[in-house]
Design an enzyme around this catalytic site. Structure first.
Site, PDB file in Angstrom:
ATOM      1  N   LYS A 178      27.464  -9.971 -54.418  1.00 34.83           N
ATOM      2  CA  LYS A 178      26.300  -9.997 -53.527  1.00 34.83           C
ATOM      3  C   LYS A 178      26.713 -10.534 -52.164  1.00 34.83           C
ATOM      4  O   LYS A 178      27.520 -11.473 -52.066  1.00 34.83           O
ATOM      5  CB  LYS A 178      25.237 -10.890 -54.171  1.00 34.83           C
ATOM      6  CG  LYS A 178      23.891 -10.958 -53.486  1.00 34.83           C
ATOM      7  CD  LYS A 178      22.950 -11.833 -54.318  1.00 34.83           C
ATOM      8  CE  LYS A 178      21.558 -11.943 -53.759  1.00 34.83           C
ATOM      9  NZ  LYS A 178      20.686 -12.786 -54.618  1.00 34.83           N
TER      10      LYS A 178
ATOM     11  N   SER B  78      16.567 -10.649 -56.059  1.00 35.75           N
ATOM     12  CA  SER B  78      17.121 -10.191 -54.800  1.00 35.75           C
ATOM     13  C   SER B  78      18.527  -9.625 -54.914  1.00 35.75           C
ATOM     14  O   SER B  78      19.045  -9.041 -53.972  1.00 35.75           O
ATOM     15  CB  SER B  78      17.139 -11.353 -53.795  1.00 35.75           C
ATOM     16  OG  SER B  78      18.014 -12.391 -54.239  1.00 35.75           O
TER      17      SER B  78
ATOM     18  N   SER C 129      16.557 -13.811 -59.545  1.00 32.97           N
ATOM     19  CA  SER C 129      17.255 -12.813 -58.747  1.00 32.97           C
ATOM     20  C   SER C 129      18.519 -12.242 -59.377  1.00 32.97           C
ATOM     21  O   SER C 129      19.064 -11.273 -58.870  1.00 32.97           O
ATOM     22  CB  SER C 129      17.587 -13.388 -57.368  1.00 32.97           C
ATOM     23  OG  SER C 129      16.406 -13.657 -56.656  1.00 32.97           O
TER      24      SER C 129
END
Length: 533
Positions: A114, A191, A215
């Protein structure tokens, strides 16, 4: 779409059958018949050890899939940037394997992370054009642990901007909107949207995400991967752009429980740069080496019923998984928990708003000169005319949410903040008591009350949800306890349904084994039709 990719040049042909031409081999067999599609880290490692494939070939294979399905075709849009050092690193690791042997199960395995993790030589954008040129001085602690274990950082993945979805899951001003490869009309959750979609689409067998309020778990459930939110403090947060250090933790996403356990083993450990990890060395384990297929036999599992009734397919999947657990020797008990309604609205959300501005500003201060240093700097850049007129302007609700964090920041550490933390601890004590009263090894529930919801920019009349889809994940966040999710079924639209095992703090080994045991007992065909072999 606002992407600044660094493209790797690596010729790969006949992708459905072979990986080719990127090989460093010197024999006359220039092609390998090994097909990496859908292979686990364990299977890839076995093929590397057996000489069926090289790390250079794997880098080429995944890069070609990214070109074919992420940038073109269905345009999943999970990748923000490819790492220009991936192939040279693969060459070095192939040579090292030949000369000195393997470092371990992650040696030569491509991994995507990420884009709020620091990776030396790559910008850490946190999904925001405000940080397009924010190059860190070194790797984040957990990324460095993976590199030390022999992993190859292949790419950075898209995310909800600053890990704040605000109604647009997987949307950022740096990367645009990530799609769900199982159903292009639905979101990839957030996310860590890009990480979940990338593993599901087989752009890598392993990914890193961060989890504050779900997330890692939500993108895993929505896209059909395994995801682990570890005990807060098991893994270091150093070198990761934060949202709320009260709740933040990194975590792995993978094809299988074993793969996620391998990554967790490699990343855990005490780090002086993150005081929350002071007990990690005491509690860490070799999670992959200690897997037990019969862990459900004799286990006591409590199914939390607070989260049922929102979606018939999800309810049926939970009941089906419960029957599988019983068939494999587990005692399954239905239970309800009091006082866990509105966890986000009443507790987690307010605490996070008080944390964010100060936590992210402290991270920004560590970046080299010339980058934004405060939340106010970031907001000024995101509201500038050029950014507002771009193809992917920031989500207006994200900007409003960031404004709210600036106003809330002075309250951090004050009486209201402390009162909220005290309430969180009370809930933790209540759940611990229920564990004791019922003699439970884990609590189980749907990771999300409903499958992935429609994209913010489209309607989908097939979507049915009569509850708050993310509500189940707030419990693990409030407790700072470990939770693992794995796919157990798909709904009528082909969207994966995830089931979570929640444990006591630092009880990763137990819940990983229970999830592993269930994984062996269920068959889920959730290969995304949008990104086939």
């Amino acid at each position: 779409m606002n992407k600044a990719r660094t493209l790797l040049v690596c010729a790969v042909t006949a992708i459905a059958l072979t990986v080719t031409a990127c090989s460093t081999r010197t024999d006359n067999n220039a092609e390998s018949a090994f097909n990496p599609y859908g292979k686990s880290v364990a299977e890839l490692g076995s093929a590397l050890t057996g000489g069926e494939v090289t790390s250079v070939e794997l880098v080429g294979y995944y890069t070609e899939r990214i070109h074919k399905f992420d940038e073109q075709g269905p345009s999943i849009n999970s990748i923000i940037a490819l790492n220009p050092s991936a192939r040279p690193t693969a060459e070095e690791l192939d040579a090292e394997r030949t000369e000195r042997g393997s470092r371990g199960p992650l040696h030569g395995i491509p991994v995507v992370v990420k884009d709020n993790f620091d990776v030396d030589g790559m910008a850490t954008t946190a999904g925001s054009v405000a940080l397009t040129n924010a190059y860190p001085v070194d790797n984040s602690a957990v990324v460095q642990k993976l590199i030390d274990a022999g992993a190859i950082i292949l790419a950075k993945t898209n995310l909800s901007e600053f890990a704040t979805s605000s109604g647009r899951y997987g949307y950022s001003s740096e990367g645009g909107l990530t799609l769900n490869p199982n159903n292009l009309n639905r979101n990839a959750a957030g996310s860590s949207s890009g990480s979940g979609a990338a593993v599901a689409a087989d752009f890598a067998a392993l990914a890193l995400g961060t989890d504050t309020y779900g997330s890692v778990r939500a993108p895993s459930a929505a896209n059909g991967t395994v995801g682990i939110r570890p005990t807060t403090g098991l893994l270091s947060r150093d070198g990761i752009a934060p949202y709320s250090l009260t709740f933040d933790t990194p975590g792995p996403l993978a094809h299988t429980v074993e793969d996620a356990a391998m990554a967790l083993t490699a990343m855990s450990g005490t780090d002086p740069a993150d005081p929350a990890t002071h007990d990690s060395d005491v509690h860490r384990g070799n999670y992959a080496a200690e897997l037990n297929k019969r862990a459900l036999d004799g286990a006591r599992v409590g199914v939390i019923k607070n989260f049922s009734g929102s979606n018939d397919d999800v309810d049926a999947a939970v009941e089906g998984a419960s029957e599988r657990m019983r068939a494999n020797g587990a005692t399954v008990i239905d239970l309800t928990l009091d006082g866990i309604d509105n966890l986000y609205t009443d507790l987690l959300g307010p605490l996070g708003r008080m944390d964010f501005s100060g936590d992210i500003s402290a991270y920004l201060q560590q970046l080299p000169p010339g980058t934004a240093k405060t939340t106010a700097d970031v907001l000024a850049l995101l509201r500038s005319p050029g950014v507002q007129a771009s193809a992917d302007p920031p989500n207006p609700k994200t900007l409003e949410a960031m404004d709210a964090t600036v106003l809330a920041a002075p309250m951090k550490g004050g009486p209201e903040y402390q009162a909220l933390l005290d309430r969180v601890r009370e809930i933790g004590a209540m759940v611990e008591q229920r564990f004791d009263e019922l003699g439970l090894d884990a609590m189980v529930f749907p990771t999300m009350e409903c499958p992935a919801s429609p994209r913010y920019d489209q309607e989908d009349t097939t979507y049915r949800c009569d509850g708050e889809s993310y509500a189940p994940m707030y419990l693990g966040s409030a407790l700072s306890s470990p939770e693992i999710t794995l796919p157990v079924n798909v709904d009528k639209q082909g969207l994966p349904i995830g089931l979570s095992f929640l444990g006591r703090r630092y009880d990763e080994k137990r819940i990983i084994n229970l999830a592993y045991s269930l994984e062996q007992a269920v068959e889920v065909d959730n290969s995304p039709s949008a990104t086939p072999k």
